[in-house]
Design a protein around this motif. Structure first.
Motif, mmCIF file in Angstrom:
data_model
loop_
_atom_site.group_PDB
_atom_site.id
_atom_site.type_symbol
_atom_site.label_atom_id
_atom_site.label_comp_id
_atom_site.label_asym_id
_atom_site.label_seq_id
_atom_site.Cartn_x
_atom_site.Cartn_y
_atom_site.Cartn_z
ATOM 1 N N ASN A 267 0.867 -1.185 0.000
ATOM 2 C CA ASN A 267 0.000 0.000 0.000
ATOM 3 C C ASN A 267 0.900 1.230 0.000
ATOM 4 O OD1 ASN A 267 -2.356 1.687 0.225
ATOM 5 N ND2 ASN A 267 -3.365 0.032 1.356
ATOM 6 N N SER A 268 0.275 2.387 -0.096
ATOM 7 C CA SER A 268 1.065 3.622 -0.113
ATOM 8 C C SER A 268 1.560 3.960 1.289
ATOM 9 C CB SER A 268 0.209 4.771 -0.661
ATOM 10 O OG SER A 268 -0.995 4.890 0.065
ATOM 11 N N GLY A 269 2.653 4.722 1.357
ATOM 12 C CA GLY A 269 3.195 5.105 2.650
ATOM 13 C C GLY A 269 4.593 5.679 2.518
ATOM 14 N N ASN A 282 18.373 -7.791 4.547
ATOM 15 C CA ASN A 282 18.003 -6.489 4.002
ATOM 16 C C ASN A 282 16.497 -6.306 4.190
ATOM 17 O OD1 ASN A 282 20.642 -5.967 3.146
ATOM 18 N ND2 ASN A 282 20.298 -6.968 1.177
ATOM 19 N N MET A 283 16.130 -5.306 5.002
ATOM 20 C CA MET A 283 14.735 -5.124 5.374
ATOM 21 C C MET A 283 14.257 -3.718 5.029
ATOM 22 S SD MET A 283 12.776 -5.515 9.060
ATOM 23 C CE MET A 283 13.717 -4.225 9.869
ATOM 24 N N VAL A 284 13.041 -3.653 4.478
ATOM 25 C CA VAL A 284 12.363 -2.380 4.234
ATOM 26 C C VAL A 284 11.130 -2.324 5.124
ATOM 27 C CG1 VAL A 284 11.018 -1.029 2.566
ATOM 28 C CG2 VAL A 284 13.173 -2.081 1.868
ATOM 29 N N THR A 285 10.937 -1.201 5.797
ATOM 30 C CA THR A 285 9.734 -0.981 6.597
ATOM 31 C C THR A 285 9.017 0.246 6.073
ATOM 32 O OG1 THR A 285 10.765 -1.945 8.563
ATOM 33 C CG2 THR A 285 8.819 -0.571 8.918
ATOM 34 N N ILE A 286 7.704 0.106 5.826
ATOM 35 C CA ILE A 286 6.885 1.194 5.295
ATOM 36 C C ILE A 286 5.831 1.580 6.328
ATOM 37 C CG2 ILE A 286 5.277 1.902 3.471
ATOM 38 C CD1 ILE A 286 6.673 -0.054 1.609
ATOM 39 N N ASP A 287 5.728 2.874 6.597
ATOM 40 C CA ASP A 287 4.695 3.424 7.480
ATOM 41 C C ASP A 287 3.477 3.764 6.624
ATOM 42 O OD1 ASP A 287 3.151 4.762 9.356
ATOM 43 O OD2 ASP A 287 4.353 6.606 9.252
ATOM 44 N N HIS A 288 2.356 3.071 6.883
ATOM 45 C CA HIS A 288 1.120 3.328 6.146
ATOM 46 C C HIS A 288 0.190 4.275 6.891
ATOM 47 C CE1 HIS A 288 2.267 0.224 3.313
ATOM 48 N NE2 HIS A 288 2.439 -0.611 4.313
#
Length: 359
Positions: A267-269, A282-288
């Motif tokens: 989703n967007s964030g 390797n980790m990506v975290t997105i705040d929604h």
């Protein structure tokens, strides 16, 4: 020899004529038990375009094979909750069955417009966004794996356009999660130096996972992070053992994405973490927004950096096997205010888009 050739040619011509006559008769005769007049009437009523389409389209287009049919993901059904709400207020909760680890969407519909609305659920704040044209508020939340079973209450507080306060409650039940799997031991214990690194990263993740943006950065329903042909290999809340160690609960969903598979934002964030970690690789975290975060682990490559704004379905990296991983795959994890919830169940919720900012 010439006479033999003439005989064979005559036989072929006679056979062809007989086949043509049989086809013509079959087309002219109605089906068994159907009057000829009725058959003719049905033939005359059929739209010319439909006849042309059926006659000219290839067989695969008329009747696609099961292998070519893509099924839409199921949509979580909703339930109207018993509540102390005043007349004209309706509260629904999706999915209908709430288990430990479930995401949940509270939908509040009112007869009169509210200017604000917030919720409190098991000690956590539920933030709401409004669709004023429908006099409806939406609050996206989650139920923790350690949440108590049985009846629970969400408390809702708001105000009408005149500023008058409105407070009411709604009740729902939390059930035990039924899914349970076990995987073989695959990992080794870290040494002292690695344990020190793990401790530092635990502090970093603790701080990042506390992110609570007040506005909904998500827009519409959550999407699959990989294409539909990539299968699920480990479900949320299953159990697994690491090298004969203690049994642990799987807090995400694993997809068997081969090395280098494009991974997409669900989703967007805003990207709030893009870093190599000991366990997570390797980790990506997105705040929604409103406490909802998505984590993408074991990537082989980053396509985004911290601070980037992403849209639904945007490529954020490539799958890999970095960190504590037995082979290339994607581990997708979703947190709501620090609570792990089922990513797949989140994707079944039919969520609104283009909502107003929360109060």
């Amino acid at each position: 020899m010439k006479n033999l050739q003439n005989i064979i040619l005559a036989i072929i011509l006679i056979a062809g004529a007989l086949m043509f006559a049989t086809c013509a008769r079959d087309k002219a005769e109605p089906a068994a038990g159907q009057p000829a007049a009725q058959a003719a009437a049905q033939e005359s009523k059929a739209p010319p375009a439909a006849k042309l389409s059926a006659a000219s389209a290839p067989a695969a287009a008329v009747k696609p094979s099961a292998a070519n049919v893509t099924e839409n993901p199921p949509t979580a059904s909703a339930e109207v909750l018993p509540s102390s709400a005043p007349p004209g207020v309706k509260i629904t909760l999706a999915p209908k069955s709430i288990e430990r680890g479930s995401p949940c969407l509270f939908t509040i519909t009112t007869a009169e417009t509210l200017s604000s609305l917030t919720g409190s659920l098991m000690g956590k704040k539920v933030l709401f966004s409004s669709d004023q044209s429908r006099k409806t508020w939406y609050g996206l939340a989650g139920i923790g794996l350690e949440s108590p079973l049985g009846s629970q209450t969400i408390t809702l507080k708001g105000s009408d356009t005149s500023g008058r306060a409105v407070t009411f409650n709604a009740q729902f039940d939390i059930e035990a999660r039924k899914a349970n799997i076990r995987v073989p031991p695959e990992f080794t214990d870290p040494d002292d130096e690695e344990r020190a690194r793990i401790a530092r990263e635990a502090i970093l993740k603790r701080d990042v996972f506390r992110t609570l943006s007040p506005d909904a950065l998500w827009n519409g329903s959550f999407l699959r992070p990989v294409d539909s042909n990539i299968r699920l290999t480990a479900v949320f809340a299953g159990t697994r053992r690491f090298n004969s160690g203690p049994v642990k609960t799987h807090r995400g969903a694993d997809f068997g994405a081969p090395q280098g598979t494009m991974i997409k934002a669900i989703n967007s964030g805003r990207v709030i973490l893009a870093k190599n970690m000991f366990y997570d690789g390797n980790m990506v975290t997105i705040d929604h927004g409103q406490g909802m975060l998505s984590l993408y682990l074991h990537l082989s490559k980053f396509n985004v950096k911290e601070g980037d704004m992403v849209s639904p379905g945007q490529p954020i990296g490539l799958s890999g096997s970095t960190g504590r991983s037995s082979g290339p795959h994607l581990h997708l994890q979703v947190k709501w205010e620090g609570t792990d919830i089922d990513p797949l169940e989140l994707m079944t919720l039919k969520l609104p888009s283009n909502l107003a900012k929360s109060n």
